[in-house]
Scaffold this active site. Sequence first.
Site, PDB file in Angstrom:
ATOM      1  CG  ASP A  77      -0.157  -7.663   0.374  1.00  9.56           C
ATOM      2  OD1 ASP A  77       0.338  -8.724   0.796  1.00  9.56           O
ATOM      3  OD2 ASP A  77      -0.758  -6.861   1.092  1.00  9.56           O
TER       4      ASP A  77
HETATM    5  C1  LIG Z   1      14.814 -13.865  -3.278  1.00  6.47           C
HETATM    6  C2  LIG Z   1      13.433 -13.515  -2.913  1.00  6.47           C
HETATM    7  C3  LIG Z   1      12.980 -12.138  -3.093  1.00  6.47           C
HETATM    8  C4  LIG Z   1      12.634 -14.471  -2.440  1.00  6.47           C
HETATM    9  C5  LIG Z   1      11.246 -14.258  -1.991  1.00  6.47           C
HETATM   10  C6  LIG Z   1      10.716 -15.556  -1.472  1.00  6.47           C
HETATM   11  C7  LIG Z   1       9.483 -15.526  -0.673  1.00  6.47           C
HETATM   12  C8  LIG Z   1       9.219 -16.782   0.027  1.00  6.47           C
HETATM   13  C9  LIG Z   1       8.648 -14.497  -0.569  1.00  6.47           C
HETATM   14  C10 LIG Z   1       7.428 -14.483   0.237  1.00  6.47           C
HETATM   15  C11 LIG Z   1       6.637 -13.265  -0.015  1.00  6.47           C
HETATM   16  C12 LIG Z   1       5.356 -13.205   0.717  1.00  6.47           C
HETATM   17  C13 LIG Z   1       5.356 -13.111   2.169  1.00  6.47           C
HETATM   18  C14 LIG Z   1       4.250 -13.200   0.035  1.00  6.47           C
HETATM   19  C15 LIG Z   1       3.018 -13.152   0.805  1.00  6.47           C
HETATM   20  O1  LIG Z   1       1.944 -12.904   0.070  1.00  6.47           O
HETATM   21  P1  LIG Z   1       0.758 -13.117   1.038  1.00  6.47           P
HETATM   22  O2  LIG Z   1       0.949 -14.482   1.602  1.00  6.47           O
HETATM   23  O3  LIG Z   1       0.761 -11.996   2.057  1.00  6.47           O
HETATM   24  O4  LIG Z   1      -0.467 -13.073   0.122  1.00  6.47           O
HETATM   25  P2  LIG Z   1      -1.883 -12.483   0.528  1.00  6.47           P
HETATM   26  O5  LIG Z   1      -1.702 -10.966   0.525  1.00  6.47           O
HETATM   27  O6  LIG Z   1      -2.768 -12.963  -0.572  1.00  6.47           O
HETATM   28  O7  LIG Z   1      -2.222 -13.016   1.869  1.00  6.47           O
END
Ligand SMILES: CC(C)=CCC/C(C)=C/CC/C(C)=C/COP(=O)(O)OP(=O)(O)O
Length: 297
Positions: A77
Amino acid sequence: MVSLGRLNGSSVGAFSKILRTNCNSDFLKHNPNYLIRSLRNNCSSIEASNDKKFDDSKYSQSLKDGVIPKHVVIILDGNRRWLKARGLKLDYKPYLIAEMKFVDYCLKWGIGTATSYVYGLGNVEKRTKEETDVLLGQFETNLEEELENFTRNGVRVWVVGEKRMLSESCQATVKKVEEATKHNTKLDFILAVCYSSQRDIVHATRKICKKLREGSIAEEDVNEDLIEQHLSLCGSRPLPDLFIRTGGGQKRIGMLLGWQVGHIELYFSDSLAPDFGEDVFLDALRSYQLRDRMFGK
Ligand SMILES: CC(C)=CCC/C(C)=C/CC/C(C)=C/COP(=O)(O)OP(=O)(O)O
């Protein structure tokens, strides 16, 4: 003794944050140099934070002697918060680098199964369609890009979740990567995408109902083992023993492990996803090894 005289403002800020986070940690007693390492790691720019080196020589020996979890689950996160703090635009590359470091550490420490909660069904419902489309588009690109890496390192990839919510081309990429890695045996790497444990249980229940209807199983056959076998996470793989969540803030598991949650050990880190490194991973491992796992005894 550390001199702060030559540090700039943000470095001093990072140093005091590390002190605040760790001053009561048992970990520090065993790792007096950790603060210095963390300072070096945390005060650097994007490039450096993407390539942290952790000198684990002495520390790792005692970890090797301890119990290594069979299945580690992670929620990385804090990607957006990390970008925002640096005035950078939305980009999932820093997240991906952290994700691949997690894979490397699991391989290095002989962990057989690793699960990462990439995107929850709840996220799909709560975030805008545009944001979800960008994210899932990036997921597809990253999966394709990392295929060679997975193959080289013996990683078998599984994607669990509502795959029908992925674009056709993303579904095809998932299939291709799962197929191409299916004979790899060093690490089972499960990516939970558009996943919710409640929905997983619903699907498992439907499959069992169908078998009951068809007469291939009897009512008495329905038990914990049978239900577990029908879940996409973990199916026949070991139940998770260690759960790591970065990003400070939320000290919960979310909708990832509804069924499997019973005996999992929880570890929360204040590091934001892109700052995830071997220091955090080993601290989690150490914390796990210090716990007295009772399993109801
Ligand atoms: C092959 C592979 C594993 C690819 C992964 C690619 C990918 C697009 C991952 C997204 C991960 C994600 C939802 C992060 C969000 O952090 P957040 O937006 O929740 O951050 P925050 O906690 O600061 O809101």
